[in-house]
Design a protein around this motif. Sequence first.
Motif, PDB file in Angstrom:
ATOM      1  N   ARG A  91       0.812  -1.218   0.000  1.00  0.00           N
ATOM      2  CA  ARG A  91       0.000   0.000   0.000  1.00  0.00           C
ATOM      3  C   ARG A  91       0.845   1.267   0.000  1.00  0.00           C
ATOM      4  O   ARG A  91       0.485   2.278  -0.609  1.00  0.00           O
ATOM      5  CB  ARG A  91      -0.932  -0.034   1.217  1.00  0.00           C
ATOM      6  N   TYR A 145      -0.355  -3.478  -7.997  1.00  0.00           N
ATOM      7  CA  TYR A 145      -0.966  -4.098  -6.822  1.00  0.00           C
ATOM      8  C   TYR A 145      -2.479  -3.899  -6.816  1.00  0.00           C
ATOM      9  O   TYR A 145      -3.242  -4.801  -6.449  1.00  0.00           O
ATOM     10  CB  TYR A 145      -0.383  -3.506  -5.543  1.00  0.00           C
ATOM     11  N   ARG A 146      -2.904  -2.735  -7.209  1.00  0.00           N
ATOM     12  CA  ARG A 146      -4.332  -2.392  -7.141  1.00  0.00           C
ATOM     13  C   ARG A 146      -5.137  -2.937  -8.313  1.00  0.00           C
ATOM     14  O   ARG A 146      -6.361  -2.733  -8.353  1.00  0.00           O
ATOM     15  CB  ARG A 146      -4.474  -0.871  -7.038  1.00  0.00           C
ATOM     16  N   GLU A 201      -8.213   0.874   2.185  1.00  0.00           N
ATOM     17  CA  GLU A 201      -7.825   1.077   0.797  1.00  0.00           C
ATOM     18  C   GLU A 201      -8.542   0.087  -0.129  1.00  0.00           C
ATOM     19  O   GLU A 201      -9.005   0.454  -1.223  1.00  0.00           O
ATOM     20  CB  GLU A 201      -6.310   0.939   0.652  1.00  0.00           C
ATOM     21  N   ILE A 202      -8.649  -1.152   0.298  1.00  0.00           N
ATOM     22  CA  ILE A 202      -9.322  -2.175  -0.501  1.00  0.00           C
ATOM     23  C   ILE A 202     -10.788  -1.802  -0.736  1.00  0.00           C
ATOM     24  O   ILE A 202     -11.315  -1.929  -1.846  1.00  0.00           O
ATOM     25  CB  ILE A 202      -9.221  -3.547   0.207  1.00  0.00           C
ATOM     26  N   LEU A 215     -11.170   0.833  -3.262  1.00  0.00           N
ATOM     27  CA  LEU A 215     -10.928   0.345  -4.611  1.00  0.00           C
ATOM     28  C   LEU A 215     -12.028  -0.582  -5.116  1.00  0.00           C
ATOM     29  O   LEU A 215     -12.150  -0.804  -6.326  1.00  0.00           O
ATOM     30  CB  LEU A 215      -9.592  -0.404  -4.654  1.00  0.00           C
TER      31      LEU A 215
END
Length: 250
Positions: free
Chosen positions: A78, A94-95, A128-129, A132
């Motif tokens: 992150r 990663y995202r 964050e997840i 997203l």
Amino acid sequence: MTEAVKRDWAYAVDTLRVTESPRYLHHRGRAVVAIWGFGFVDRSPTPAQAAELIDFFKNNPDPRYRVTLVGGVPAGWRTLTKDSQRDPRWAGVYRSFDVVSPWAVGRFRDARGTDRFYRNEVARDLREIRRLGIEYMPVVYPGFSWHNLTPAAPVNQIPRRGGRFYWRQVERAVSAGNTMVYGAMFDEVDESTAMFKVAASAREAPTDVASVTLDVDGEALPSDWYLRLAREAQKALSEAPARPIPRLRD
């Protein structure tokens, strides 16, 4: 590297037909594939190679090859710190996975460290997840030791504590609202993270090799103890939040 992986997946789908097996894991209507290792400081693939493979698996013109893609990524994914490479392109890589699974083995070694990791890292990861709109799969592991691979290494480097170290992670993962976990590892004996049946005591292990057995913490445990705990972890995930997480006694 990218072409080799593409060919391997095509062979698995078209020739071996693995995704047609009822035992093959599917999620959200697609076969599951996990790619572990992109972005770690000691790994060589580039962000461009990673992006190419992710696009192949997620957006393939042929629907037979499209998957739900899990990324086994650094714990520092992150923030591009710690075990992650610093190239800013990795942030987008990663995202772009469907499921992010940060590697946790060795990142903490006791109950206090587990609590700190979930408070400082996992909680922020989950924010964050959710922003997203993708999914998260924390890694839980029973303990660790290099001793089986390198006898000079400490015998009980990260103690299992009779399963309490593993279960503490399960408690934290479920309490944080996670719907899945990755158990590391089913059969990795060299790092003493194995969860399949292993020697319960030194009396049951070969005498001519170094090994860490289940009685290393001075407790008598059945050889399938961690398979039992994994089953209980599965129950805790499927029944949360309706049923409180059972506790292991100290």
